[in-house]
Design a protein around this motif. Sequence first.
Motif, PDB file in Angstrom:
ATOM      1  N   PRO A  68      49.970  42.620  43.375  1.00 53.26           N
ATOM      2  CA  PRO A  68      51.212  42.924  43.544  1.00 53.26           C
ATOM      3  C   PRO A  68      51.634  43.280  45.027  1.00 53.26           C
ATOM      4  O   PRO A  68      52.747  43.413  45.491  1.00 53.26           O
ATOM      5  N   LEU A  69      50.490  43.692  45.926  1.00 52.98           N
ATOM      6  CA  LEU A  69      50.851  43.838  47.138  1.00 52.98           C
ATOM      7  C   LEU A  69      50.893  42.356  47.970  1.00 52.98           C
ATOM      8  O   LEU A  69      50.812  42.411  49.241  1.00 52.98           O
ATOM      9  N   GLY A  70      50.645  41.352  47.373  1.00 54.38           N
ATOM     10  CA  GLY A  70      50.411  39.904  48.056  1.00 54.38           C
ATOM     11  C   GLY A  70      48.955  39.614  48.341  1.00 54.38           C
ATOM     12  O   GLY A  70      49.039  38.580  48.961  1.00 54.38           O
ATOM     13  N   TYR A  71      47.917  40.368  47.920  1.00 55.96           N
ATOM     14  CA  TYR A  71      46.657  39.804  48.251  1.00 55.96           C
ATOM     15  C   TYR A  71      46.091  38.690  47.273  1.00 55.96           C
ATOM     16  O   TYR A  71      46.550  38.814  45.977  1.00 55.96           O
ATOM     17  N   VAL A  72      45.441  37.777  47.681  1.00 56.08           N
ATOM     18  CA  VAL A  72      44.789  36.745  46.694  1.00 56.08           C
ATOM     19  C   VAL A  72      43.307  36.881  47.011  1.00 56.08           C
ATOM     20  O   VAL A  72      42.837  37.068  48.219  1.00 56.08           O
ATOM     21  N   HIS A  73      42.504  36.833  45.942  1.00 58.75           N
ATOM     22  CA  HIS A  73      40.977  36.931  46.157  1.00 58.75           C
ATOM     23  C   HIS A  73      40.580  35.403  46.662  1.00 58.75           C
ATOM     24  O   HIS A  73      41.025  34.533  45.772  1.00 58.75           O
ATOM     25  N   VAL A  74      40.013  35.165  47.645  1.00 59.03           N
ATOM     26  CA  VAL A  74      39.341  33.913  47.860  1.00 59.03           C
ATOM     27  C   VAL A  74      38.104  33.811  47.846  1.00 59.03           C
ATOM     28  O   VAL A  74      37.398  32.708  48.658  1.00 59.03           O
ATOM     29  N   ASP A  76      33.804  34.712  48.093  1.00 60.88           N
ATOM     30  CA  ASP A  76      32.931  35.361  48.963  1.00 60.88           C
ATOM     31  C   ASP A  76      32.617  34.764  50.369  1.00 60.88           C
ATOM     32  O   ASP A  76      32.220  35.233  51.256  1.00 60.88           O
ATOM     33  N   GLN A  77      33.395  33.439  50.467  1.00 58.80           N
ATOM     34  CA  GLN A  77      33.299  32.773  51.576  1.00 58.80           C
ATOM     35  C   GLN A  77      31.849  32.782  52.270  1.00 58.80           C
ATOM     36  O   GLN A  77      31.630  32.772  53.350  1.00 58.80           O
ATOM     37  N   GLY A  78      31.078  32.589  51.402  1.00 62.50           N
ATOM     38  CA  GLY A  78      29.577  32.216  51.697  1.00 62.50           C
ATOM     39  C   GLY A  78      28.874  33.458  52.014  1.00 62.50           C
ATOM     40  O   GLY A  78      27.616  33.242  52.467  1.00 62.50           O
ATOM     41  N   LEU A  79      29.432  34.621  51.822  1.00 61.41           N
ATOM     42  CA  LEU A  79      28.665  36.052  52.101  1.00 61.41           C
ATOM     43  C   LEU A  79      28.370  36.750  50.707  1.00 61.41           C
ATOM     44  O   LEU A  79      29.362  37.320  50.442  1.00 61.41           O
ATOM     45  N   ALA A  80      27.295  36.659  49.967  1.00 62.01           N
ATOM     46  CA  ALA A  80      27.086  37.324  48.610  1.00 62.01           C
ATOM     47  C   ALA A  80      27.183  38.571  48.776  1.00 62.01           C
ATOM     48  O   ALA A  80      26.683  39.288  49.893  1.00 62.01           O
ATOM     49  N   GLY A  81      28.049  39.448  47.779  1.00 55.27           N
ATOM     50  CA  GLY A  81      27.929  40.868  48.108  1.00 55.27           C
ATOM     51  C   GLY A  81      29.148  41.214  48.573  1.00 55.27           C
ATOM     52  O   GLY A  81      29.355  42.507  48.992  1.00 55.27           O
ATOM     53  N   ARG A  82      30.060  40.082  49.197  1.00 52.60           N
ATOM     54  CA  ARG A  82      31.252  40.939  49.961  1.00 52.60           C
ATOM     55  C   ARG A  82      32.266  39.759  49.491  1.00 52.60           C
ATOM     56  O   ARG A  82      32.452  38.586  49.790  1.00 52.60           O
ATOM     57  N   GLU A  83      33.220  40.204  48.806  1.00 51.06           N
ATOM     58  CA  GLU A  83      34.414  39.362  48.127  1.00 51.06           C
ATOM     59  C   GLU A  83      35.614  39.564  48.993  1.00 51.06           C
ATOM     60  O   GLU A  83      35.851  40.706  49.753  1.00 51.06           O
ATOM     61  N   VAL A  84      36.432  38.419  49.537  1.00 54.44           N
ATOM     62  CA  VAL A  84      37.514  38.530  50.540  1.00 54.44           C
ATOM     63  C   VAL A  84      38.743  38.360  49.897  1.00 54.44           C
ATOM     64  O   VAL A  84      38.897  37.511  48.926  1.00 54.44           O
ATOM     65  N   PHE A  85      39.550  39.403  50.492  1.00 53.38           N
ATOM     66  CA  PHE A  85      41.071  39.211  50.019  1.00 53.38           C
ATOM     67  C   PHE A  85      42.018  38.951  50.975  1.00 53.38           C
ATOM     68  O   PHE A  85      41.787  39.258  52.190  1.00 53.38           O
ATOM     69  N   LYS A  86      42.816  37.911  50.939  1.00 53.15           N
ATOM     70  CA  LYS A  86      43.888  37.618  52.197  1.00 53.15           C
ATOM     71  C   LYS A  86      45.338  37.787  51.540  1.00 53.15           C
ATOM     72  O   LYS A  86      45.479  37.394  50.328  1.00 53.15           O
ATOM     73  N   ARG A  87      45.937  37.905  52.415  1.00 51.28           N
ATOM     74  CA  ARG A  87      47.648  37.873  52.237  1.00 51.28           C
ATOM     75  C   ARG A  87      48.322  36.709  52.893  1.00 51.28           C
ATOM     76  O   ARG A  87      48.802  36.627  53.899  1.00 51.28           O
ATOM     77  N   PRO A  88      48.472  35.706  52.012  1.00 51.65           N
ATOM     78  CA  PRO A  88      49.023  34.391  52.640  1.00 51.65           C
ATOM     79  C   PRO A  88      50.343  34.681  52.817  1.00 51.65           C
ATOM     80  O   PRO A  88      51.108  35.580  52.116  1.00 51.65           O
ATOM     81  N   GLY A  89      51.105  33.842  53.713  1.00 56.90           N
ATOM     82  CA  GLY A  89      52.569  34.015  53.799  1.00 56.90           C
ATOM     83  C   GLY A  89      53.358  33.858  52.846  1.00 56.90           C
ATOM     84  O   GLY A  89      52.773  33.111  51.886  1.00 56.90           O
ATOM     85  N   GLY A  90      54.406  34.048  52.651  1.00 54.93           N
ATOM     86  CA  GLY A  90      55.341  34.006  51.454  1.00 54.93           C
ATOM     87  C   GLY A  90      55.201  34.910  50.557  1.00 54.93           C
ATOM     88  O   GLY A  90      55.975  35.055  49.488  1.00 54.93           O
ATOM     89  N   GLY A  91      54.212  35.883  50.622  1.00 53.59           N
ATOM     90  CA  GLY A  91      53.998  36.946  49.738  1.00 53.59           C
ATOM     91  C   GLY A  91      55.256  37.952  49.812  1.00 53.59           C
ATOM     92  O   GLY A  91      55.982  37.955  50.876  1.00 53.59           O
ATOM     93  N   PRO A  92      55.113  39.312  48.968  1.00 54.97           N
ATOM     94  CA  PRO A  92      56.051  40.254  49.203  1.00 54.97           C
ATOM     95  C   PRO A  92      55.974  41.017  50.618  1.00 54.97           C
ATOM     96  O   PRO A  92      54.913  41.027  51.011  1.00 54.97           O
TER      97      PRO A  92
END
Length: 189
Positions: A68-74, A76-92
Amino acid sequence: MHESNPHWAADFQALARVLSSALDGLKVAIAHVGSTAVPGLAAKPIIDLDLAYAPAVPWAALPAALTPLGYVHVGDQGLAGREVFKRPGGGPPHPVLDRIVHHLYACPANGAEYQRHVQFRDFLRHDEPTRRRYEALKRQLAAEARQDAKRYAALKQVRARAFVAEVLEQAQRQRGGPAPRGTGQPLTP
């Protein structure tokens, strides 16, 4: 690379309040990690946050709370044990999340990557000679990268790895235990 800024701590607090509200009811600690979390250390002006979630927290609850804050789970980007969230443009639009440049990660609270982030940050906070050595290394890499963020990241992956491992080993010797075994990748930024 920017000189240390006392506003970085306030920026973290502002982000943490927003995230804490979204994660209400979940056993998740929000930690300021990375170079902006170390007073007196020059850094890229990007706030790194780790959401350290308890084993009892179901993974699906994190993306559900952050979407709901506009984050998208993308991933681990190659790093096990660390999941990445980004807020792409166009979100709330959001007055805090849009204003403060930040990276958001989720890690198990008992995981090696989260432990590495916190131990490295804490050691640099309390050991000025090591903090100065790390800053000198980062400045050298930034000069070589010539404002190219991707080149800086690539150089840091290769050249800071041994430094980070050395600091974590020294921290563990002082604490009397083994260093957390993560990927050995340098912490951001």
